[in-house]
Design an enzyme around this catalytic site. Structure first.
Site, short mmCIF file in Angstrom:
data_model
loop_
_atom_site.label_atom_id
_atom_site.label_comp_id
_atom_site.label_asym_id
_atom_site.label_seq_id
_atom_site.Cartn_x
_atom_site.Cartn_y
_atom_site.Cartn_z
N ASP A 5 0.86 -1.17 0.00
CA ASP A 5 0.00 0.00 0.00
C ASP A 5 0.90 1.23 0.00
O ASP A 5 2.04 1.17 0.47
CB ASP A 5 -0.90 -0.02 1.24
CG ASP A 5 -1.83 1.17 1.30
OD1 ASP A 5 -2.48 1.48 0.28
OD2 ASP A 5 -1.90 1.81 2.36
N ASP A 7 0.02 5.02 0.93
CA ASP A 7 -0.11 5.97 2.04
C ASP A 7 -0.12 5.23 3.37
O ASP A 7 -0.95 4.37 3.61
CB ASP A 7 -1.38 6.80 1.88
CG ASP A 7 -1.41 7.57 0.56
OD1 ASP A 7 -0.35 7.73 -0.06
OD2 ASP A 7 -2.51 7.99 0.15
N LYS A 105 -9.76 -1.25 -2.78
CA LYS A 105 -9.60 -2.13 -1.62
C LYS A 105 -10.67 -1.76 -0.58
O LYS A 105 -10.93 -0.59 -0.40
CB LYS A 105 -8.19 -1.98 -1.03
CG LYS A 105 -7.10 -2.47 -1.95
CD LYS A 105 -5.71 -2.26 -1.37
CE LYS A 105 -5.37 -0.79 -1.42
NZ LYS A 105 -4.09 -0.44 -0.81
#
Length: 177
Positions: A5, A7, A105
């Protein structure tokens, strides 16, 4: 393959980061990537970017930020095989992106798409994210392993706790729709 991922894992999450001058990459994120590369993983970024659908920044801003991030990592010897993003959000303000989709997601679309594009097996991949939605996307995509990892806090405790909590042995087939 290691899905990461963006951030909160690769860059400090300062609230919809999108300007290159706001890019913050902590040393521990660079160490994580180097460790994964050293273990033979190819790195793939999978990121929700609802700020685009929300009208907080444009896709061009996202692209400039991503290019700055990739350049900074490359200076530290870290290379990513691909970067995939989901700009969609049901109820967003930008019409072109205001819709639910399979790539946001916790749905598995980004992981499935990356695997197909790169010709890699998802089953042998790992997902590293900072949120439950990252781990759920991994489970739905059929990955064997997912780890919660954050830029702050006790890395070892988080790894140990989440590895036990989400071994993905009880994974179910991804739901369609």
């Amino acid at each position: 393959m290691a899905f990461l991922d963006r951030d909160g894992v690769l860059v400090r999450d300062v609230g919809y980061p999108h300007r290159p001058e706001d890019l913050q990459i902590p040393r521990r994120a660079i160490r994580l990537c180097r460790q994964l590369l050293g273990q033979g993983y190819q790195l793939v970024v999978v990121t929700n970017q609802s700020g685009i659908a929300r009208g907080l920044f444009a896709s061009g801003d996202y692209a400039r930020f991503t290019n700055a991030m990739l350049a900074r990592y490359q200076r530290h010897g870290v290379h990513f095989r691909a970067v995939l993003a989901c700009p969609h959000l049901g109820g967003g303000r930008v019409t072109a992106y205001a819709r639910p989709c399979l790539c946001r997601k916790p749905r598995p679309g980004l992981l499935v798409k990356a695997s197909r594009q790169l010709g890699l097996q998802r089953r042998d991949a790992i997902m590293i994210g900072d949120r439950a939605s990252d781990l759920e996307a991994a489970r739905r995509a059929g990955l064997r392993h997912a780890l919660r990892w954050t830029l702050e806090g006790d890395e070892r405790g988080r790894f140990a706790r989440d590895r036990a909590a989400l071994s993905l042995r009880d994974r179910r087939r991804p739901q369609r729709g």
